[in-house]
Design a protein around this motif. Structure first.
Motif, PDB file in Angstrom:
ATOM      1  N   GLY A   1     -70.056 -45.029 -61.197  1.00 17.85           N
ATOM      2  CA  GLY A   1     -70.991 -45.084 -60.079  1.00 17.85           C
ATOM      3  C   GLY A   1     -70.819 -43.887 -59.170  1.00 17.85           C
ATOM      4  N   VAL A   2     -71.771 -43.720 -58.246  1.00 11.74           N
ATOM      5  CA  VAL A   2     -71.735 -42.608 -57.296  1.00 11.74           C
ATOM      6  C   VAL A   2     -71.384 -43.114 -55.899  1.00 11.74           C
ATOM      7  CG1 VAL A   2     -73.130 -40.765 -56.231  1.00 11.74           C
ATOM      8  CG2 VAL A   2     -73.451 -41.339 -58.644  1.00 11.74           C
ATOM      9  N   ARG A   3     -71.935 -44.281 -55.562  1.00 16.90           N
ATOM     10  CA  ARG A   3     -71.768 -44.822 -54.203  1.00 16.90           C
ATOM     11  C   ARG A   3     -71.132 -46.210 -54.294  1.00 16.90           C
ATOM     12  NH1 ARG A   3     -75.293 -44.864 -49.252  1.00 16.90           N
ATOM     13  NH2 ARG A   3     -75.477 -47.020 -48.537  1.00 16.90           N
TER      14      ARG A   3
ATOM     15  N   VAL B   1     -72.043 -51.431 -56.236  1.00 17.56           N
ATOM     16  CA  VAL B   1     -71.975 -50.114 -56.889  1.00 17.56           C
ATOM     17  C   VAL B   1     -73.405 -49.631 -57.143  1.00 17.56           C
ATOM     18  CG1 VAL B   1     -71.180 -48.825 -58.910  1.00 17.56           C
ATOM     19  CG2 VAL B   1     -69.763 -50.663 -57.980  1.00 17.56           C
ATOM     20  N   ASP B   2     -73.788 -48.567 -56.449  1.00 19.09           N
ATOM     21  CA  ASP B   2     -75.137 -47.983 -56.585  1.00 19.09           C
ATOM     22  C   ASP B   2     -76.237 -49.055 -56.481  1.00 19.09           C
ATOM     23  OD1 ASP B   2     -73.869 -45.614 -56.904  1.00 19.09           O
ATOM     24  OD2 ASP B   2     -74.210 -45.414 -59.049  1.00 19.09           O
TER      25      ASP B   2
ATOM     26  N   ARG C   1     -66.894 -39.884 -62.228  1.00 17.11           N
ATOM     27  CA  ARG C   1     -67.558 -40.976 -61.510  1.00 17.11           C
ATOM     28  C   ARG C   1     -66.997 -42.363 -61.852  1.00 17.11           C
ATOM     29  NH1 ARG C   1     -68.637 -38.235 -57.552  1.00 17.11           N
ATOM     30  NH2 ARG C   1     -70.243 -36.646 -57.717  1.00 17.11           N
TER      31      ARG C   1
END
Length: 426
Positions: A149-151, A135-136, A100
């Motif tokens: 981060g994921v998104r 970011v997230d 991630r």
């Protein structure tokens, strides 16, 4: 990025074509060569004759090459004009790495996602400038590389231009035997060079007064937010002088450069000059005051139009004021007229490099500044993009005979070394 990269910018203006050679040496940047040629085939910032423009580009590049003995084959080309448009866009992607961590690839993907917008068939995307990354859900991030981060989201400004204007510009550069490395929006590059971080954040206007047009760029919140072009510039002052003194345009230009003053109060009545009048062989004498009486009203008009255009774009008072660049700013008295007409803080921006300390070079140096910024960003992230691994294409000129001699002289040396190595074992 190698320790010694050569990059070249090409600024194709209405009065001059300028090629500027920059060198990045162990992280420091220097200007090592400048080539300039009179611009033919361009009117009010637009190309009207391809062959003449190609000839002007070749002259400027040859001039720069002779200065530093470097063969130029790749250039960063500046673009501006009233066909340029800005629009906001939003991009979202999922972070691809298993751990991630956000990398260069994720940033490229999110910017590509922001590029997916509906455009008319006659327009093309020139560049995508990130305003901020998210970011997230965490906003206000300028560089998310290395974050977890994921998104990943981006709020970006998409710079578009008319296909015809872009392709004509590219055609001219390619016909001059050069490869276009990238297109750079001139107000964006010049703004990064001329404006401080606070000026870009609080809000300010970059005004580039060239020969054929005046380009305005509004910076707010750290990035470019609006741009516009007025079809008026230094050439109008030259035409006024030609009409006022009833002389040829060429003579009017020389008089403007040598004796021009934009403020009547600063003009010296004792400074005299002669011009040949149209339809007569007799020279007539004028004073610098006579010249200033012609120049001042036109310069006042330019700044009145600038102020009206900024209001039309929806900006009234910007805390950062106005930052002025362009060849016309070299004339004495222009700054005082600007301060009186714009009624706010005004300053002239000049590149701080030897050989280009003139407001007219701000665009060309700004193109280089923008290119270096992008190269450094990729290099600092350990970017493995193919563009950075290529050998520098702009290379020193070499005598073919000397090159073959050098190769042939290396071969015996290598064989001798082999013989010596084996002789130790015999």
């Amino acid at each position: 990025m190698s320790n010694n990269d050569i990059i070249v910018s090409l600024d194709i203006g209405t009065s001059k074509v300028r090629a500027i050679i920059g060198e990045i040496n162990n992280g420091t940047f220097n200007i090592i060569g400048v080539g300039s040629a009179d611009s033919e085939g361009i009117r009010k910032g637009a190309i009207v004759d391809i062959d003449q423009t190609v000839q002007s580009i070749r002259s400027a590049v040859d001039h720069a090459e002779r200065m530093v003995e470097i063969q130029i084959s790749e250039v960063y080309v500046g673009i501006s004009g009233n066909h340029i448009g800005l629009q906001t866009s939003h991009g979202v992607v999922a972070v691809s790495n298993e751990d991630r961590e956000i990398g260069e690839e994720d940033i490229d993907r999110v910017l590509k996602a922001a590029e997916v917008v509906a455009l008319p068939p006659d327009r093309e995307i020139i560049d995508v400038v990130a305003k901020q990354f998210v970011v997230d859900g965490l906003e206000g991030i300028s560089d998310p590389r290395g974050m977890i981060g994921v998104r990943l989201e981006v709020e970006a400004t998409i710079i578009t231009g008319a296909k015809t204007a872009i392709h004509n510009l590219l055609r001219c550069v390619e016909k001059s035997g050069l490869k276009v490395k990238d297109l750079v929006l001139i107000p964006l590059g010049a703004g990064q060079l001329a404006l401080s971080k606070d000026e870009k954040t609080m809000g300010s206007v970059l005004v580039d007064i060239g020969a054929g047009s005046t380009t305005l760029a509004v910076f707010e919140g750290g990035s470019i937010s609006a741009t516009s072009t007025l079809p008026i510039g230094g050439d109008f002052v030259t035409n006024d002088i030609a009409y006022g003194l009833r002389t040829l345009t060429d003579q009017a230009e020389k008089v403007k450069l040598k004796y021009g003053c934009a403020l009547m109060d600063n003009a010296a009545p004792e400074v005299m000059f002669k011009v040949t009048r149209i339809g007569s062989n007799v020279d007539k004498e004028f004073t610098q005051e006579d010249l200033a009486a012609i120049i001042e009203p036109r310069v006042q008009e330019i700044f009145q139009l600038v102020r009206q255009e900024i209001k039309r774009l929806g900006y009234n008072e910007l805390p950062g004021g106005y930052i002025l660049t362009g060849g016309t700013m070299s004339m004495p008295g222009v700054l005082e007229v600007a301060q009186a007409e714009l009624a706010t803080s005004v300053r002239i921006a000049v590149p701080d490099f030897i050989g280009v300390r003139d407001p007219g070079y701000c665009s060309g140096v700004g193109i280089l500044h923008n290119a270096i910024r992008n190269i450094r960003v990729r290099a600092s992230s350990g970017g493995n993009s193919s563009s950075n691994n290529k050998k520098p294409v702009n290379r020193a000129k070499q005598n073919p005979a000397a090159a073959t001699q050098e190769n042939s002289s290396q071969k015996p040396g290598f064989i001798e070394r082999l013989k010596n190595m084996f002789s130790e074992f015999i």
